[in-house]
Enzyme design. Structure first.
Site, PDB file in Angstrom:
ATOM      1  N   HIS A   1      96.305  48.155  44.124  1.00  0.00           N
ATOM      2  CA  HIS A   1      97.080  47.965  42.894  1.00  0.00           C
ATOM      3  C   HIS A   1      98.564  47.767  43.175  1.00  0.00           C
ATOM      4  O   HIS A   1      99.240  47.072  42.432  1.00  0.00           O
ATOM      5  CB  HIS A   1      96.833  49.121  41.916  1.00  0.00           C
ATOM      6  CG  HIS A   1      95.543  48.963  41.186  1.00  0.00           C
ATOM      7  ND1 HIS A   1      94.328  49.273  41.748  1.00  0.00           N
ATOM      8  CD2 HIS A   1      95.284  48.493  39.946  1.00  0.00           C
ATOM      9  CE1 HIS A   1      93.374  49.003  40.883  1.00  0.00           C
ATOM     10  NE2 HIS A   1      93.916  48.528  39.773  1.00  0.00           N
TER      11      HIS A   1
ATOM     12  N   TYR B   1     100.585  48.932  31.272  1.00  0.00           N
ATOM     13  CA  TYR B   1      99.255  49.277  31.752  1.00  0.00           C
ATOM     14  C   TYR B   1      99.457  50.390  32.773  1.00  0.00           C
ATOM     15  O   TYR B   1     100.081  50.178  33.803  1.00  0.00           O
ATOM     16  CB  TYR B   1      98.589  48.059  32.380  1.00  0.00           C
ATOM     17  CG  TYR B   1      97.108  48.151  32.650  1.00  0.00           C
ATOM     18  CD1 TYR B   1      96.431  49.362  32.717  1.00  0.00           C
ATOM     19  CD2 TYR B   1      96.371  46.997  32.852  1.00  0.00           C
ATOM     20  CE1 TYR B   1      95.069  49.410  32.964  1.00  0.00           C
ATOM     21  CE2 TYR B   1      95.010  47.034  33.107  1.00  0.00           C
ATOM     22  CZ  TYR B   1      94.368  48.244  33.165  1.00  0.00           C
ATOM     23  OH  TYR B   1      93.019  48.294  33.422  1.00  0.00           O
TER      24      TYR B   1
ATOM     25  N   TRP C   1      88.807  39.762  40.863  1.00  0.00           N
ATOM     26  CA  TRP C   1      89.375  41.102  41.057  1.00  0.00           C
ATOM     27  C   TRP C   1      88.282  42.158  41.020  1.00  0.00           C
ATOM     28  O   TRP C   1      88.256  43.073  41.843  1.00  0.00           O
ATOM     29  CB  TRP C   1      90.443  41.383  39.989  1.00  0.00           C
ATOM     30  CG  TRP C   1      91.063  42.739  40.103  1.00  0.00           C
ATOM     31  CD1 TRP C   1      90.759  43.843  39.364  1.00  0.00           C
ATOM     32  CD2 TRP C   1      92.086  43.152  41.019  1.00  0.00           C
ATOM     33  NE1 TRP C   1      91.540  44.916  39.746  1.00  0.00           N
ATOM     34  CE2 TRP C   1      92.361  44.514  40.763  1.00  0.00           C
ATOM     35  CE3 TRP C   1      92.802  42.503  42.013  1.00  0.00           C
ATOM     36  CZ2 TRP C   1      93.312  45.231  41.478  1.00  0.00           C
ATOM     37  CZ3 TRP C   1      93.754  43.218  42.724  1.00  0.00           C
ATOM     38  CH2 TRP C   1      93.990  44.565  42.445  1.00  0.00           C
ATOM     39  N   TRP C   2      87.376  42.046  40.064  1.00  0.00           N
ATOM     40  CA  TRP C   2      86.275  43.005  39.983  1.00  0.00           C
ATOM     41  C   TRP C   2      85.461  43.017  41.273  1.00  0.00           C
ATOM     42  O   TRP C   2      85.104  44.075  41.775  1.00  0.00           O
ATOM     43  CB  TRP C   2      85.360  42.679  38.812  1.00  0.00           C
ATOM     44  CG  TRP C   2      85.917  42.951  37.458  1.00  0.00           C
ATOM     45  CD1 TRP C   2      87.024  43.688  37.139  1.00  0.00           C
ATOM     46  CD2 TRP C   2      85.377  42.487  36.230  1.00  0.00           C
ATOM     47  NE1 TRP C   2      87.203  43.708  35.779  1.00  0.00           N
ATOM     48  CE2 TRP C   2      86.206  42.972  35.191  1.00  0.00           C
ATOM     49  CE3 TRP C   2      84.285  41.704  35.894  1.00  0.00           C
ATOM     50  CZ2 TRP C   2      85.948  42.704  33.849  1.00  0.00           C
ATOM     51  CZ3 TRP C   2      84.029  41.434  34.566  1.00  0.00           C
ATOM     52  CH2 TRP C   2      84.857  41.931  33.556  1.00  0.00           C
TER      53      TRP C   2
END
Length: 105
Positions: free
Chosen positions: A22, A41, A76-77
């Site tokens: 991240h 976020y 990304w997942w």
């Protein structure tokens, strides 16, 4: 402004890797989230349980409904699937949370 909150689950032993990934978020993913109206976020980790608590604020009249269909998000997942609990499509297993209190000044 709308706020969404949810939990996800990190696999044991991947706390540092999760943070590293991240910290190096892809610019194209960050742009996509910004374009969707996500202003903030935040993700927090309960180190004892591996539970991730996330919340995001969206600009007025914006939604995150189309984000899961975007190829960048799917990529990304797949990138994150080895360190998180996921659904068969690699999306993180999310549990939406109901807001029960808000303090405003």
């Amino acid at each position: 402004m709308q706020t969404q909150a949810f939990t996800m689950k990190l696999k044991p032993g991947f706390e540092e890797e999760y943070k590293k990934r991240h910290d190096e978020i892809w610019p194209e993913l960050q742009s996509l989230l910004n374009e969707a109206g996500i202003e903030q976020y935040h993700i927090f980790l309960d180190e004892k349980t591996g539970t991730l608590f996330a919340f995001q604020t969206l600009k007025k009249n914006h939604t995150t409904e189309t984000i899961p269909q975007d190829p960048i998000v799917k990529k990304w997942w797949a990138f994150m699937a080895d360190i998180m609990e996921t659904n068969p499509d690699n999306s993180p297993i999310e549990t939406p949370l109901k807001e029960v209190f808000e303090l405003q000044n």
